[in-house]
Design an enzyme around this catalytic site. Structure first.
Site, PDB file in Angstrom:
ATOM      1  N   HIS A  97     -15.091   1.865 -17.369  1.00  0.00           N
ATOM      2  CA  HIS A  97     -14.722   2.446 -18.279  1.00  0.00           C
ATOM      3  C   HIS A  97     -15.896   3.077 -19.113  1.00  0.00           C
ATOM      4  CE1 HIS A  97     -16.042  -1.256 -19.927  1.00  0.00           C
ATOM      5  NE2 HIS A  97     -15.153  -1.709 -20.844  1.00  0.00           N
ATOM      6  N   GLU A 151     -21.276  -6.439 -27.639  1.00  0.00           N
ATOM      7  CA  GLU A 151     -21.201  -7.165 -26.049  1.00  0.00           C
ATOM      8  C   GLU A 151     -22.324  -6.709 -25.549  1.00  0.00           C
ATOM      9  OE1 GLU A 151     -18.455  -5.088 -23.517  1.00  0.00           O
ATOM     10  OE2 GLU A 151     -17.588  -6.930 -22.608  1.00  0.00           O
ATOM     11  N   HIS A 187     -14.533 -10.203 -17.265  1.00  0.00           N
ATOM     12  CA  HIS A 187     -13.540  -9.831 -17.703  1.00  0.00           C
ATOM     13  C   HIS A 187     -12.653  -9.475 -16.197  1.00  0.00           C
ATOM     14  CE1 HIS A 187     -14.176  -8.852 -21.626  1.00  0.00           C
ATOM     15  NE2 HIS A 187     -15.260  -7.938 -21.546  1.00  0.00           N
ATOM     16  N   TYR A 243     -19.819 -11.934 -25.600  1.00  0.00           N
ATOM     17  CA  TYR A 243     -19.329 -11.198 -27.113  1.00  0.00           C
ATOM     18  C   TYR A 243     -20.026 -12.051 -28.298  1.00  0.00           C
ATOM     19  CZ  TYR A 243     -15.850  -8.298 -25.029  1.00  0.00           C
ATOM     20  OH  TYR A 243     -15.262  -7.164 -24.254  1.00  0.00           O
ATOM     21  N   HIS A 274     -15.841  -3.412 -30.664  1.00  0.00           N
ATOM     22  CA  HIS A 274     -17.091  -3.614 -30.054  1.00  0.00           C
ATOM     23  C   HIS A 274     -17.825  -2.540 -29.581  1.00  0.00           C
ATOM     24  CE1 HIS A 274     -15.275  -4.719 -26.211  1.00  0.00           C
ATOM     25  NE2 HIS A 274     -16.429  -3.827 -25.919  1.00  0.00           N
ATOM     26  N   HIS A 324     -20.502   1.496 -23.674  1.00  0.00           N
ATOM     27  CA  HIS A 324     -19.231   1.785 -23.972  1.00  0.00           C
ATOM     28  C   HIS A 324     -18.913   1.387 -25.287  1.00  0.00           C
ATOM     29  CE1 HIS A 324     -18.233  -2.038 -22.104  1.00  0.00           C
ATOM     30  NE2 HIS A 324     -17.220  -2.187 -23.053  1.00  0.00           N
TER      31      HIS A 324
END
Lengths: 310, 310, 310, 310
Positions: D202, D268, D249, D258, D217, D155
């Site tokens: 996501h 990431e 997260h 990261y 990112h 993503h």
């Protein structure tokens, strides 16, 4: 004191029928690092995180099995002290001069009550694990950890007669602890005995067989069950004959896969197991719970496991 | 568009012979959460990270097997749109009013070419995963994840006749993708077909059987192979009958354990597998590589795997 | 020989300011098992896979820090042999009778050159790990492994003066190996020293501080990095103050999380690290690579790590 | 229906200042596979388990950042259907002929309310994942999975203005679901919005920034937290600048690291996260729990995380 005396299984010499196939197996597929071929055609390997020159020796032969295994001891004084104790136990000791075995200091050689040839040595040339000793970092270069991601030679299981005498030798002369034993429920007869000189649940083990000097397996250490699953994937990819796909031993609590080299010698990859100390109680398993003792994730004894040896 | 229409396997109704034993199995041992018993004595369970009220229904019966399975669809309009398409395919549709099935909206019911009863529904009461929806955190309270650490109901495998017709229904009417197929090398006959409506390598699959309406297994999702090894330990601890201890399917690349509930219904725990998209090429396996297709970590087909169904 | 003499860190006695908060931390959150409160209000805990009665003692106090730590030795004869050697090194030994410390045999007590109080003992009541010793199985009942899934007390890091003398004591008197050292590049001064009496990369370590008798941390063993990630999730869930979220030490290669108990005492959970033997070369890190030595996954030294002690 | 329409993030074109350093980073260190350099000097990479020709494009430039990102859609008819809907939303659409972008079919190009350039395309040449499509096996040859063991592009997170409008576009026109949102507690203002077109938590996300068209990112998928720890080891070994070492997260529940490429673009690696379906409730986080929302294993917001973009 602390960890001194007899330290660890440092060498297993395995007979192989087809050296090209064996090098492909132990080198390309298992991912051990080939370090030398000697004048007799023996091929030497080490696992990446061992510091000594080699731990596995392949000996070209017309029959499979194990020639000898060797434990490394703390220092030369340990050898000197152990020789008369081994003889006092009743086992004649042959003294082998330094250099007879390549890269190795002098050795004591003797035959276990089970019929197996054992060596003790205090010195072997060290070539390191590629990380160096000054600011070594944690992770070797890409390609150093490869194949089954084996870290180290871990232990061996020997099949033979008189295994109680073997265990007594390791306990009384070498100061090992009896960590676990598998007994026949009714008779109490020892079927398998596991001994440790470290915090591992076993450094060597013995399984009762009707004939002496049989080789059950050599085992290699993996870092985690995650690496065990990876190893299983690679074993399957290379169509290596598998006896037991991923499982966990009741005895030792170690996660395991059993498979065979091209000569029919059994190999294991092993991860985990509890932390043993000399004051950890000895665990006893009996044949009422044989399946769980052997393979605790499906409680199914494998007949081949007790009958196929080299 | 995006993920719409038919979403996921939302419910499997399993017949069990002994409800006390079944509750111990699915509740205490698998660690599913029991949420309800209905007036007919059916017992309802959910996995911890599912939001809907239940996904597993146990139906007391005198024979094992599956009563029905149900897919959840995006919304009521999807049901309305699908009903005539299913009938156009040749399958009569029964309309079941909301509330007939507890906590559930209206359903379409029909019988697959393979003989299995399938439902579609758009609504089921949601009770959440214990984390809430405002600042939910990542980790439920101790004891919510328990037993085999199952996250979700994942998929089911059905045995029956006419599996090509089943796959055609799912592809043409429900817009699933054919992700993988196992064919007999010489004849090209379909032995097993795997279809997906998501990014999973399969949401449902069909295996050819000489008789219709057989239940092969229901599968539960674990987070990782680490949890798979933990599940194997718990399965072994509870002496649950195991068909295949930890392994990896060639088909789907998923890590797997197969075991049986006390009624003889097959369960699977499953982790991993590749990410599928509609443009991922369909993979074909043939019987030349049957062992690797089934169990890629030892390449050994299990005969029971294709013959024992409920 | 083998593993004999001084065996392991067996007890750390920590001062806590608020016992209710401390019990919640070490019991409910870390998942240690509370086994006893004594007449002075000290509360005793053990990790699930330890056999001895306790390994952590919480002592209610008005300041944080460590009261004493204790190593278990092989047998009473070891105590007898060590007492004069410790005194010959220059440290007066106090003999504490059996029973003064609950569940414990007699102890030797002395003060390290760094100012810390150390005990040696050979006996402590054993209460086992819940699995028993006959057909024990591999997996305890649900709820025994809980919280951070800690297996054992692992090691402690002490801050103080004269750390070279500490290391010399452990090497010369207790037969530990110096596994790693961190030195200031230019001066060669020892900043931290790591010693082992087993196959662990350290059983205890010392970090240079301007004042004596400071407590840096007590560390608990986890089975794998998977459990480390789980521990991090639980630590975050319980809002435990974190100093360093998951990382790996360059020194020891162990995976780590640092966090604080409610009194400000630092805790660590630890997994992995290489297998050490007495013939493993000592590794040296210098301050040119301080970040990697401390936290090899981001090469970032944490200032608090060297300055916050209790 | 099922998974149709807009499928996934298929391409991110990143500007890099020093192509040699960038190739070393994305190729040697991350382990992506370089597949092509075009006439303009752009270098193309794919992750091993992607079937399409490439997913990452590096564009030599004098400033860092993202040129464009592209989602792949199900088929050409989807493009045809979406073009007028995008324009109806208020965004002019540029039609780019097949072949203008190498290996790619025709594209729709438009600028998001946040200022970012987005493409949609239905066709890209497929070169496979090295396993083939007939009896593919589960495991590629040694060396195919390398570096950080990245499976796929996962993503991207974009920083800009008007992020509510972005989310509305993705929900109303592209049928994405709003999975999570981070709001300022008092005002309710959207600080970050997360949308999905699949079962992932996501597929793209937007973070509020005072200026348009910033790149936060690009994220790559790993198989497990075990691989995340391995990635952290490799990132540390190569001294790649790290912003956040392994953590999880709160939002998405995904495990994360990261770090920065040599041009300062944030990367990431990501593993896990829950399974999302369109009927999963939208999760809301507010700034009362900002630390846990961002980094749930230490509850510590990183200021750089919201201020450093390219």
């Amino acid at each position: 004191m602390a960890l001194r005396g007899v330290l660890r299984l440092g060498e297993v010499c395995i007979r192989v029928l087809d050296m090209a196939a064996a090098r492909r197996h132990y080198g390309d597929h298992l991912g051990l690092h080939e370090v030398m071929t000697d004048a007799e055609g023996k091929v030497y390997f080490k696992a990446w995180d061992e510091h000594d020159h080699h731990s596995i020796v392949l000996n070209p032969s017309d029959r499979a099995g194990m020639d000898h295994f060797a434990f490394k001891v703390y220092d030369d004084a340990t050898l000197t002290a152990l020789a008369p104790r081994i003889e006092a136990f009743g086992l004649p000791v042959t003294h082998i001069a330094a250099g007879i075995y390549p890269k190795s200091g002098r050795r004591l050689q003797f035959v276990l009550p089970s019929g197996h040839t054992m060596h003790l040595y205090a010195e072997k040339e060290q070539i390191g694990n590629t990380l160096g000793t000054l600011n070594p970092g944690t992770t070797p270069d890409e390609g150093v950890i490869r194949g089954l991601r084996i870290n180290r030679l871990d232990h061996t299981l020997l099949g033979g007669v008189n295994i109680d005498e073997n265990a007594r030798l390791f306990q009384e002369v070498f100061d090992f602890d009896l960590t676990e034993r598998l007994i026949e429920t009714e008779s109490g007869m020892s079927l398998a005995l596991f001994v440790s000189c470290s915090t591992k649940p076993h450094d060597i083990a013995f399984v009762l067989q009707p004939v002496p000097n049989r080789f059950h397996h050599v085992s290699f250490l993996l870092e985690s069950v995650n690496d065990l699953v990876h190893a299983a994937d690679m074993i399957g990819k290379h169509r290596i004959p598998v006896e037991v796909s991923p499982n966990r031993h009741g005895i030792t609590r170690g996660a395991t896969i059993y498979f065979f080299d091209p000569s029919g010698n059994r190999n294991e990859v092993f991860a985990g197991g509890y932390v043993h100390y000399p004051d950890t109680p000895t665990l006893t398993w009996n044949t009422d719970d044989l399946g769980h003792a052997q393979f605790a994730q499906d409680n199914t004894p494998r007949e081949s496991f007790l009958t196929v040896l080299t």
